[in-house]
Design a protein around this motif. Structure first.
Motif, PDB file in Angstrom:
ATOM      1  N   ILE A  57      52.305  -1.418  28.049  1.00  0.00           N
ATOM      2  CA  ILE A  57      52.679  -2.449  29.023  1.00  0.00           C
ATOM      3  C   ILE A  57      53.351  -3.617  28.318  1.00  0.00           C
ATOM      4  O   ILE A  57      54.409  -4.085  28.732  1.00  0.00           O
ATOM      5  CB  ILE A  57      51.434  -2.927  29.807  1.00  0.00           C
ATOM      6  CG1 ILE A  57      50.947  -1.803  30.724  1.00  0.00           C
ATOM      7  CG2 ILE A  57      51.731  -4.189  30.586  1.00  0.00           C
ATOM      8  CD1 ILE A  57      49.566  -2.028  31.289  1.00  0.00           C
TER       9      ILE A  57
ATOM     10  N   ARG B  24      56.721  -2.850  27.331  1.00  0.00           N
ATOM     11  CA  ARG B  24      57.498  -2.408  28.509  1.00  0.00           C
ATOM     12  C   ARG B  24      58.024  -0.991  28.348  1.00  0.00           C
ATOM     13  O   ARG B  24      59.162  -0.682  28.671  1.00  0.00           O
ATOM     14  CB  ARG B  24      58.620  -3.379  28.808  1.00  0.00           C
ATOM     15  CG  ARG B  24      58.067  -4.763  29.067  1.00  0.00           C
ATOM     16  CD  ARG B  24      58.940  -5.546  29.919  1.00  0.00           C
ATOM     17  NE  ARG B  24      58.296  -6.856  30.137  1.00  0.00           N
ATOM     18  CZ  ARG B  24      58.563  -7.610  31.140  1.00  0.00           C
ATOM     19  NH1 ARG B  24      59.441  -7.240  32.014  1.00  0.00           N
ATOM     20  NH2 ARG B  24      57.949  -8.759  31.280  1.00  0.00           N
TER      21      ARG B  24
ATOM     22  N   TYR C 129      54.769  -0.705  35.439  1.00  0.00           N
ATOM     23  CA  TYR C 129      53.492  -1.229  35.906  1.00  0.00           C
ATOM     24  C   TYR C 129      53.728  -2.233  37.023  1.00  0.00           C
ATOM     25  O   TYR C 129      54.852  -2.679  37.248  1.00  0.00           O
ATOM     26  CB  TYR C 129      52.696  -1.858  34.760  1.00  0.00           C
ATOM     27  CG  TYR C 129      53.326  -3.091  34.163  1.00  0.00           C
ATOM     28  CD1 TYR C 129      52.982  -4.362  34.612  1.00  0.00           C
ATOM     29  CD2 TYR C 129      54.261  -3.000  33.140  1.00  0.00           C
ATOM     30  CE1 TYR C 129      53.548  -5.499  34.051  1.00  0.00           C
ATOM     31  CE2 TYR C 129      54.826  -4.112  32.582  1.00  0.00           C
ATOM     32  CZ  TYR C 129      54.464  -5.365  33.040  1.00  0.00           C
ATOM     33  OH  TYR C 129      55.037  -6.490  32.500  1.00  0.00           O
TER      34      TYR C 129
ATOM     35  N   ILE D  89      49.036   0.670  37.029  1.00  0.00           N
ATOM     36  CA  ILE D  89      50.090   1.579  36.592  1.00  0.00           C
ATOM     37  C   ILE D  89      50.156   2.728  37.594  1.00  0.00           C
ATOM     38  O   ILE D  89      49.147   3.405  37.822  1.00  0.00           O
ATOM     39  CB  ILE D  89      49.795   2.112  35.179  1.00  0.00           C
ATOM     40  CG1 ILE D  89      49.667   0.940  34.205  1.00  0.00           C
ATOM     41  CG2 ILE D  89      50.876   3.082  34.733  1.00  0.00           C
ATOM     42  CD1 ILE D  89      49.138   1.321  32.843  1.00  0.00           C
TER      43      ILE D  89
END
Length: 70
Positions: free
Chosen positions: A26, A29, A33, A42
């Motif tokens: 996350i 990236r 999400y 997610i």
């Protein structure tokens, strides 16, 4: 809207890792999400896409009639 939204802990369990791994995905990236307030979720399809994109298929070597002696 049929996609299930998973918590970081659920994704970690699904992938067989610690919670740290999905959190890093996350942060970098590398996975889609959704932010719901202060919570991060997610989509299950994002996990499937992530796994599919990193799946390595085995090499298929053509068979020859000769084998090496040991």
């Amino acid at each position: 809207m049929t996609d299930r939204y998973l918590s970081v802990d659920q994704v970690a369990e699904l992938l067989g890792t610690t919670a740290r791994f999905p959190r890093r995905l996350i942060e970098e990236r590398r996975i889609r999400y959704v932010k719901v307030g202060r919570h991060v979720r997610i989509p299950e399809s994002a996990v499937e896409e992530f796994v599919q994109s990193r799946t390595v298929e085995p090499l298929r070597r053509p068979r020859t009639g000769f084998r090496r002696a040991a």
